[in-house]
Structure formats: structure tokens, C-alpha cells
Design a protein around this motif. Structure first.
Motif, PDB file in Angstrom:
ATOM      1  N   ARG A   1       1.245   6.860  -6.699  1.00 27.70           N
ATOM      2  CA  ARG A   1       0.164   7.813  -6.959  1.00 27.70           C
ATOM      3  C   ARG A   1       0.639   9.242  -6.747  1.00 27.70           C
ATOM      4  N   ASP A   2       1.409   9.472  -5.679  1.00 24.44           N
ATOM      5  CA  ASP A   2       1.931  10.809  -5.396  1.00 24.44           C
ATOM      6  C   ASP A   2       2.851  11.291  -6.518  1.00 24.44           C
TER       7      ASP A   2
ATOM      8  N   GLN B   1       0.882   4.165  -2.828  1.00 28.55           N
ATOM      9  CA  GLN B   1       0.679   5.564  -2.454  1.00 28.55           C
ATOM     10  C   GLN B   1       1.795   6.435  -3.009  1.00 28.55           C
TER      11      GLN B   1
ATOM     12  N   GLN C   1       0.820  -1.200   0.000  1.00 22.90           N
ATOM     13  CA  GLN C   1       0.000   0.000   0.000  1.00 22.90           C
ATOM     14  C   GLN C   1       0.863   1.263   0.000  1.00 22.90           C
TER      15      GLN C   1
END
Length: 68
Positions: free
Chosen positions: A40-41, A37, A33
Motif C-alpha cells: 500500500r505504501d 502495508q 499484514q
């Protein structure tokens, strides 16, 4: 003399091993996860930078030149 067979359990049957397996799985899930993340950032930052350059007029708005 009859041999009494002791109650033998494999490592997968022991409560401690099950707990360790669950802890390992949770740690792997959290790590996955965190990786998602971060990706995605990074994607958000790259899109935001690309939009900023486009709005500033420093990059043409030709869709063909835009990486997907």
C-alpha cells in the motif's frame, strides 16, 4: 497379563502444540499484514509521484497513458 493402554495423545492434542500452532498462525498473519502495508505504501508513493508529475506539467494528463 493385560496390557494397560496408556493415554496416548497425538501432537495436535497437546496444549503446547496448540499454543505453537497459534503462535505460528499469528506470526504468519503479522507478516502478511506487513507485506500488504508495504505494498500500500509503495502504491501510494507511486500515485503521489504520478500526480506530482501531472501537476507540474511534465506528464500529459491523457488517461490512456496512465498505468492502472
Amino acid at each position: 497379563m493385560a496390557h494397560e493402554q496408556k493415554n496416548q495423545t497425538g501432537p495436535e492434542d497437546r496444549p503446547g502444540s496448540e499454543r505453537a500452532d497459534i503462535a505460528r498462525r499469528v506470526a504468519n498473519f503479522k507478516a502478511h499484514q506487513a507485506k500488504l502495508q508495504q505494498e500500500r505504501d509503495e502504491y501510494y508513493k507511486s500515485v503521489r509521484a504520478r500526480i506530482g508529475r501531472t501537476l507540474d506539467g511534465s506528464q500529459p494528463t491523457n488517461v490512456a497513458n496512465t498505468p492502472e
